[in-house]
Scaffold this active site. Structure first.
Site, PDB file in Angstrom:
ATOM      1  N   PHE A 171       0.832  -1.274  -0.018  1.00 41.62           N
ATOM      2  CA  PHE A 171       0.026   0.146   0.193  1.00 41.62           C
ATOM      3  C   PHE A 171       0.711   1.368   0.020  1.00 41.62           C
ATOM      4  CE2 PHE A 171       0.805  -1.109   4.467  1.00 41.62           C
ATOM      5  CZ  PHE A 171       1.237   0.007   4.972  1.00 41.62           C
TER       6      PHE A 171
ATOM      7  N   HIS B 102       7.510  -5.754  12.060  1.00 41.83           N
ATOM      8  CA  HIS B 102       7.262  -4.833  11.056  1.00 41.83           C
ATOM      9  C   HIS B 102       6.041  -4.303  10.828  1.00 41.83           C
ATOM     10  CE1 HIS B 102       5.124  -8.524   9.142  1.00 41.83           C
ATOM     11  NE2 HIS B 102       5.117  -7.690   8.170  1.00 41.83           N
ATOM     12  N   GLY B 103       4.958  -4.808  11.685  1.00 38.44           N
ATOM     13  CA  GLY B 103       3.812  -4.277  11.687  1.00 38.44           C
ATOM     14  C   GLY B 103       2.781  -5.156  12.743  1.00 38.44           C
TER      15      GLY B 103
END
Length: 398
Positions: free
Chosen positions: A143, A294-295
């Protein structure tokens, strides 16, 4: 490596230690734990670190770092060099109109028309290295998101990055596109690993390193395209790749969905309907293998999201907006469902676990405003092609 049959590798006697940096409050699938156990038993693996965004992957656990004496290409997969890049924009938030910004970001669709050869050469890459894909986001969980700095936890660190509350930033998540797929395809059957000093190991490493640089350039070009569409300038704040191999402590460190921590600030991405965070890595713990989450990490896989989200027309319509009042640009209905916010874990809990483990401290929270994923519907385009094909067939029969 979800199953030993898929992995094909023969585990060594005695598994490597696994350091888990998550609490009981984190949503960790049993399949991900099974993958961790299997990877820890693979030949040559000496250490494994797992983070609170851990979830099952096709060949191995996502949200982990693995140290080994050889290269396992499957632990990285095809999206070599994939990562998160954060850019500061000089666009005043008070002048932002979300609907207009969303319309402008649709210009990210399609190929980049800039001078690919010159930009590749600037990164010491071949001028014809998959330049048709350069500057494009891709599908899946990739994204480009326009965000605003919302909550500030460490004003001094934020100020050191020349940022402040209310500033607009751009978070780009993408990788090496068709280049990484080509590199991975050349070693797809090497489940036994590659000796880093062998001809095959050196060839993979050279191609891998090119893909990592290509991916960083790709994120930069995506950000430049977005800034041009929004009519503003930008500057890099942080670039954190999370799919790559590196030399580390006398071995080969594999990061799969685990961010590098060799910089002052590291982004932690939430879902499109959750806050992202800007983190400051804390003192390095050897067991963490110089890595961070990372997320948010997936809670449900893409297939299982069908039926969990977008069951009715109103549900599907709601997926185009967020609880923050933000907008989502994604005309692919299936992708919109697969990447629905419910598919992801709570990034705030991921952050809490990282804090509790002493791995990172929050600097600021980033609120999503416009999330760009895809401006053309694959289903619609396919229908158009079918219609054109039927018309052509009818004309041919006349």
């Amino acid at each position: 490596m979800g199953t030993s049959e898929k992995a094909g590798a023969v585990p060594a006697n005695g598994a490597a230690p696994i350091q888990r940096f998550y609490s009981d409050r984190s949503w960790i699938e049993g399949a991900a734990e099974e993958q961790l156990t299997f990877v820890a038993g693979m030949a040559g693996v000496s250490s494994v670190a797992a983070f609170p965004d851990l979830h099952p992957g096709k060949y191995g656990p996502v949200g982990s770092a693995i140290l080994a004496d050889r290269i396992y290409p499957q632990l990285i997969g095809n999206d070599i060099g994939c990562g998160m890049s954060l850019y500061a924009l000089d666009l005043p938030a008070r002048k932002l109109r979300l609907d207009k910004a969303a319309a402008k970001l649709r210009q990210l669709e399609g190929v980049w028309t800039g001078n690919a050869g010159a930009r590749l050469a600037g990164e010491d890459l071949p001028t014809d290295l998959h330049n048709q894909a350069l500057g494009t986001i891709g599908g899946g969980n990739h994204f480009c998101e326009l965000q605003v700095i919302d909550e500030v936890t460490d004003g001094a660190l934020l100020e050191a990055a020349a940022l402040r509350k209310g500033d607009l930033v751009l978070l780009v998540h993408s990788g090496s596109r068709s280049l990484g797929t080509a590199v991975f395809g050349s070693v797809l059957d090497r489940f036994d690993g590659l000796d880093p000093n062998s001809p095959d190991g050196k060839a993979y490493r050279a191609a891998h390193d090119q893909a990592v640089r290509w991916a960083a350039l790709n994120r930069e070009l995506i950000a430049e395209r977005a800034a041009k569409a929004l009519r503003c300038d930008l500057r890099i704040v942080a670039d954190a790749p999370h799919n790559l191999v590196e030399d580390h402590a006398g071995g080969i460190l594999h990061r799969k969905g685990a961010a590098r921590v060799d910089q002052a600030l590291v982004p932690l991405a939430g879902s499109r309907d959750a806050l992202s965070y800007l983190l400051a890595p804390c003192r390095e713990q050897a067991e963490a293998l110089a890595s961070l989450a990372h997320g948010a990490g997936r809670k449900y896989d893409r297939r299982s999201m069908t039926g969990r989200a977008g069951g009715t027309r109103s549900d599907r319509d709601s997926l185009g907006r967020t609880s923050f009042g933000g907008l989502v640009v994604c005309e692919d209905r299936q992708l919109l469902i697969e990447e629905a916010p419910a598919a992801y874990k709570d990034p705030a809990q991921v952050l809490k676990d990282l804090q509790s483990a002493g791995l990172a401290a929050p600097v600021a929270a980033l609120k999503p405003l416009v999330t760009y994923k895809k401006a053309v519907s694959d289903t619609l385009e396919s229908a158009r092609q079918d219609k054109r094909r039927r018309l052509w067939d009818r004309r041919a029969k006349r």
